[in-house]
Write a protein that holds these residues in place. Structure first.
Motif, short mmCIF file in Angstrom:
data_model
loop_
_atom_site.label_atom_id
_atom_site.label_comp_id
_atom_site.label_asym_id
_atom_site.label_seq_id
_atom_site.Cartn_x
_atom_site.Cartn_y
_atom_site.Cartn_z
N UNK A 99 10.37 -42.14 -42.03
CA UNK A 99 9.35 -43.56 -42.04
C UNK A 99 9.73 -44.33 -40.68
N UNK A 100 8.60 -44.73 -40.08
CA UNK A 100 8.59 -45.43 -38.94
C UNK A 100 8.57 -46.93 -39.28
N UNK A 101 9.74 -47.83 -39.07
CA UNK A 101 9.83 -49.08 -39.44
C UNK A 101 10.01 -49.94 -38.27
N UNK A 102 9.25 -50.78 -38.09
CA UNK A 102 9.36 -51.81 -37.22
C UNK A 102 9.83 -53.07 -37.43
N UNK A 103 10.89 -53.29 -36.57
CA UNK A 103 11.76 -54.70 -36.84
C UNK A 103 10.76 -56.00 -36.32
N UNK A 104 10.82 -56.89 -37.17
CA UNK A 104 9.88 -58.07 -36.95
C UNK A 104 10.70 -58.95 -36.05
N UNK A 105 11.35 -59.92 -36.90
CA UNK A 105 12.38 -60.94 -36.16
C UNK A 105 13.76 -60.69 -36.67
N UNK A 106 14.84 -60.57 -36.00
CA UNK A 106 16.01 -60.43 -36.60
C UNK A 106 16.41 -61.47 -37.41
N UNK A 107 17.30 -61.06 -38.57
CA UNK A 107 17.65 -62.16 -39.51
C UNK A 107 18.82 -62.94 -39.06
N UNK A 108 19.36 -62.87 -37.87
CA UNK A 108 20.13 -63.76 -37.26
C UNK A 108 19.54 -64.93 -36.47
N UNK A 109 18.34 -64.95 -36.38
CA UNK A 109 17.42 -66.02 -35.85
C UNK A 109 16.73 -67.11 -36.80
N UNK A 110 16.80 -68.14 -36.32
CA UNK A 110 15.90 -69.23 -36.80
C UNK A 110 14.89 -69.62 -36.09
N UNK A 111 14.42 -70.73 -36.38
CA UNK A 111 13.05 -71.31 -35.47
C UNK A 111 13.56 -71.58 -34.31
N UNK A 112 14.58 -72.52 -34.20
CA UNK A 112 15.31 -72.77 -32.96
C UNK A 112 15.70 -71.75 -31.93
N UNK A 113 16.40 -70.75 -32.67
CA UNK A 113 16.95 -69.65 -31.63
C UNK A 113 15.55 -68.84 -31.20
N UNK A 114 14.52 -68.76 -32.03
CA UNK A 114 13.38 -67.96 -31.49
C UNK A 114 12.59 -68.62 -30.37
N UNK A 115 12.61 -70.12 -30.71
CA UNK A 115 12.08 -70.90 -29.60
C UNK A 115 13.05 -70.82 -28.08
N UNK A 116 14.10 -70.66 -28.19
CA UNK A 116 14.76 -70.70 -27.01
C UNK A 116 14.48 -69.07 -26.22
N UNK A 117 13.93 -68.20 -26.84
CA UNK A 117 13.33 -67.07 -26.32
C UNK A 117 12.15 -67.18 -25.64
N UNK A 118 11.33 -68.24 -26.03
CA UNK A 118 10.08 -68.53 -25.25
C UNK A 118 9.16 -68.30 -26.18
N UNK A 119 9.25 -67.90 -27.53
CA UNK A 119 8.39 -67.69 -28.36
C UNK A 119 7.90 -69.05 -29.21
N UNK A 120 7.00 -69.73 -29.12
CA UNK A 120 6.54 -71.07 -29.74
C UNK A 120 6.14 -71.06 -31.24
N UNK A 121 5.90 -69.84 -31.67
CA UNK A 121 5.55 -69.70 -32.94
C UNK A 121 6.74 -69.94 -33.92
#
Length: 241
Positions: A121-143
């Motif tokens: 089975x080919x499984x695609x990682x979406x957003x790591x469970x170690x990230x929250x909204x603030x951490x995601x925004x730090x990477x440049x993702x606005x969503x």
């Protein structure tokens, strides 16, 4: 869904994550949890330390979730998947954020490399469970995390992924967006009273089961428990209650 994989009525099953560099320790955990977990996971820590031959040895006769989270240009990812045939994983992971062409290249590589009936089975990682909204925004993702998970989930499944890796908090969102067919494999599981560690989006095993997970992945709450066999058995019992 590739040939050779038939979906069963939904039940949530346990994958024990053997997070160690030591082969002997990994085998001990594998054997101690065999009664509760039909699959084992080996990831970057063990594979980098011991290599693919040791991965195959530790997996033994148990189905293997090989969690290497491949993320590179499409040709490199496809070539890497071609090198994994001798390990014969039941599941393997890529990052959905690698884009449509990369996911599609991974799909083609699996179909071309593995015999029918043996394709992982080919499984695609979406957003790591170690990230929250603030951490995601730090990477440049606005969503926010939820929107990004659904966006990447749609992209990956449409490009050929069989399923997704997501936190338990996004299971219902992905089921609503993509239906019952994609296999959802869910880390970020912490039994009641367990230490959170570096995870930020977590649920208990029972909560993940109720939300619609096909598999949950649990490492430290089992492997660092005084009795890993009992800890695995308790989680399996919680999933079947």
């Amino acid at each position: 869904m590739p040939a050779g994989h038939t979906r069963q009525p939904r039940q949530t099953r346990l994958i024990v994550s053997l997070d160690t560099k030591d082969s002997g320790q990994a085998i001990a955990w594998r054997d101690a949890t065999a009664h509760a977990s039909p699959m084992v996971k080996l990831g970057l820590e063990f594979t980098y330390a011991q290599g693919l031959e040791a991965v195959r040895e530790v997996a033994g006769t148990r189905p293997l979730f090989l969690d290497l989270k491949l993320h590179d240009i499409p040709n490199t990812v496809a070539s890497a998947i071609g090198s994994l045939a001798r390990v014969r994983p039941a599941m393997l992971t890529i990052h959905a954020s690698g884009g449509r062409a990369m996911v599609a290249a991974a799909r083609r590589a699996i179909d071309e490399t593995f015999a029918e009936g043996e394709r992982p089975l080919l499984l695609a990682v979406t957003v790591l469970t170690s990230l929250d909204d603030d951490a995601l925004h730090e990477t440049g993702v606005e969503s926010d995390v939820a929107d990004q998970v659904v966006r990447l989930g749609r992209l990956a499944v449409s490009a050929g992924a069989d399923g997704l890796i997501c936190s338990p908090h996004e299971i219902r969102l992905l089921r609503a967006a993509l239906g019952d067919e994609p296999v959802l494999v869910v880390p970020g599981i912490r039994p009641a009273g367990s230490a959170v560690g570096d995870q930020k989006r977590i649920m208990t095993p029972a909560q993940a089961h109720a939300a619609g997970a096909d598999w949950i992945v649990v490492g430290r709450p089992i492997t660092r428990a005084p009795d890993p066999a009992a800890a695995a058995a308790a989680i399996a019992a919680e999933l079947s209650a």
